[in-house]
Design a protein around this motif. Structure first.
Motif, PDB file in Angstrom:
ATOM      1  N   PRO A 155     -12.991  10.878 -22.101  1.00 36.25           N
ATOM      2  CA  PRO A 155     -14.236  10.342 -22.671  1.00 36.25           C
ATOM      3  C   PRO A 155     -15.489  11.062 -22.182  1.00 36.25           C
ATOM      4  CG  PRO A 155     -12.769   8.552 -22.076  1.00 36.25           C
ATOM      5  CD  PRO A 155     -12.150   9.803 -21.526  1.00 36.25           C
ATOM      6  N   THR A 204     -17.345  12.948 -24.822  1.00 34.75           N
ATOM      7  CA  THR A 204     -17.837  12.149 -25.944  1.00 34.75           C
ATOM      8  C   THR A 204     -18.862  12.869 -26.821  1.00 34.75           C
ATOM      9  OG1 THR A 204     -17.350   9.992 -24.943  1.00 34.75           O
ATOM     10  CG2 THR A 204     -19.128  10.056 -26.565  1.00 34.75           C
ATOM     11  N   ILE A 234     -25.491   8.538 -29.609  1.00 27.51           N
ATOM     12  CA  ILE A 234     -24.652   7.759 -28.683  1.00 27.51           C
ATOM     13  C   ILE A 234     -25.491   6.688 -27.993  1.00 27.51           C
ATOM     14  CG2 ILE A 234     -23.370   7.876 -26.499  1.00 27.51           C
ATOM     15  CD1 ILE A 234     -22.534  10.762 -27.412  1.00 27.51           C
ATOM     16  N   LYS A 244     -18.123   4.663 -28.964  1.00 28.64           N
ATOM     17  CA  LYS A 244     -16.858   4.325 -28.306  1.00 28.64           C
ATOM     18  C   LYS A 244     -15.718   4.239 -29.314  1.00 28.64           C
ATOM     19  CE  LYS A 244     -18.692   0.945 -25.691  1.00 28.64           C
ATOM     20  NZ  LYS A 244     -18.725  -0.193 -24.734  1.00 28.64           N
ATOM     21  N   VAL A 303     -14.507   7.763 -29.971  1.00 29.96           N
ATOM     22  CA  VAL A 303     -13.706   8.260 -28.845  1.00 29.96           C
ATOM     23  C   VAL A 303     -12.343   7.577 -28.816  1.00 29.96           C
ATOM     24  CG1 VAL A 303     -13.592   8.490 -26.335  1.00 29.96           C
ATOM     25  CG2 VAL A 303     -15.768   8.790 -27.514  1.00 29.96           C
ATOM     26  N   TRP A 348     -17.210   3.626 -19.309  1.00 30.12           N
ATOM     27  CA  TRP A 348     -18.465   3.928 -20.002  1.00 30.12           C
ATOM     28  C   TRP A 348     -19.699   3.590 -19.180  1.00 30.12           C
ATOM     29  CZ3 TRP A 348     -18.210   6.398 -24.662  1.00 30.12           C
ATOM     30  CH2 TRP A 348     -19.401   6.561 -25.371  1.00 30.12           C
TER      31      TRP A 348
END
Length: 332
Positions: A48, A51, A250, A258, A261, A276
């Motif tokens: 992640p 991202t 984002i 999210k 991802v 996150w």
């Protein structure tokens, strides 16, 4: 002279149409694709942390900024860097630790920007059922680490902070995707790794984190092989422009980001929520990055992990594309 209601209405309509036309023109200019597309291949770590690249690809932002993009998955920054130096792509996502280790072998690459940082991405995990409740319990035990990476630097930083020596533990070098399995079957007593392996470990067994949050701030960066031609500079500038737009999106749409991802990496929302909160997405090239590189270089030399003299780490930081992109944004 009196203005009749009919004339006033006409004037208001003209003003409204002019305002709408100006707004449409402005938006069109902002989202207008850039000239001829430049091909670009980026080796992207399947985490992640990547991202902004996943989002930029999904939203078509690379194409919008004139980049014909190909994202090539790789298993961590060490593998990404190796593949880039062997000509598999022009760019790779790497931590500053990977950059530092490679700078002792090859300085024909540059970091062009950091795009995310985290102070809790790395963890030292062990199984409490084996009696491990603190890092001192690992004295004389084996720890799985990823060689020449942030995983190894983080482990030694924890040992130092706990008053232990590097020789107090046995380090076992493993690939990232082998860490959990090796701890589960008892081949190693603990593992030092980044996400998503931390989450995956706690999702499959009872683990305890023996590390300390804030001990080490990981930066994830976009690196490229040095090419001093105009096309390479323009390509880097366009890629960073796409990432900047992705980061803004984002920040405005975290849940949608999210979801992208989660779909890309096939991981659950709970896993993303776990990680996150510690991510700070931002394009930057600060003195903190240089200081971290220099600190880690001294550590690597002291522990005989590298050979030769410490290189001038300023030479692997190239902010020219980032500066050019930011200047264009200010000038618009």
């Amino acid at each position: 002279m009196r203005i009749t209601s009919k004339v006033l209405i006409t004037l208001l309509i003209v003003v409204a149409i002019t305002a709408c036309f100006s707004l449409i023109t402005h938006l069109s200019n902002e989202s207008q694709p850039v000239g001829d597309e430049i091909p670009a291949r980026i080796l992207i770590s399947q985490t992640p942390l990547s991202t902004p690249l996943f989002v930029a690809k999904k939203l078509g932002l690379f194409k919008l900024h004139g980049i014909d993009i190909t994202l090539i998955p790789c298993n961590g920054g060490v593998e990404c860097m190796s593949m880039m130096t062997h000509g598999k792509a022009q760019y790779a996502t790497i931590s500053e630790s990977v950059a530092m280790f490679n700078s002792f072998r090859d300085t024909d690459f540059s970091i062009i920007s950091t795009f995310v940082t985290s102070d809790d991405d790395l963890k030292l995990l062990a199984l409490p059922r084996r009696g491990f409740t603190s890092i001192r319990d690992l004295k004389g035990k084996s720890i799985g680490v990823i060689k020449s990476s942030a995983s190894e630097f983080y482990l030694d930083s924890l040992l130092l902070a706990s008053g232990m020596k590097p020789t107090d533990i046995e380090r076992v070098y493993l690939k990232p995707d082998k860490l959990i399995q090796m701890m589960k079957i008892g081949k190693v007593d603990a593992i030092s790794s980044w996400e998503p392996w931390g989450y995956r470990a706690q999702a499959t067994m009872d683990v305890v984190n023996l590390g300390f949050q804030g001990m080490y701030t990981l930066s994830f960066n976009l690196a490229t092989m040095n090419r001093k031609d105009e096309t390479s500079h323009e390509r880097s500038k366009r890629i960073l422009a796409a990432l900047q737009q992705a980061i803004t999106w984002i920040q405005d749409h975290p849940e949608k980001a999210k979801a992208i991802v989660s779909d890309t990496l096939n991981i659950e929302n709970n896993q993303l929520d776990w990680m996150w909160r510690d991510y700070v997405f931002r394009l930057s090239m600060t003195n903190v990055l240089l200081a971290n590189l220099q600190l880690q270089a001294r550590w690597a030399l002291e522990h005989n992990l590298v050979e030769g003299k410490q290189p001038d780490l300023r030479s692997i930081l190239d902010r020219s594309a980032l500066q050019a992109m930011q200047d264009e944004v200010v000038g618009q």
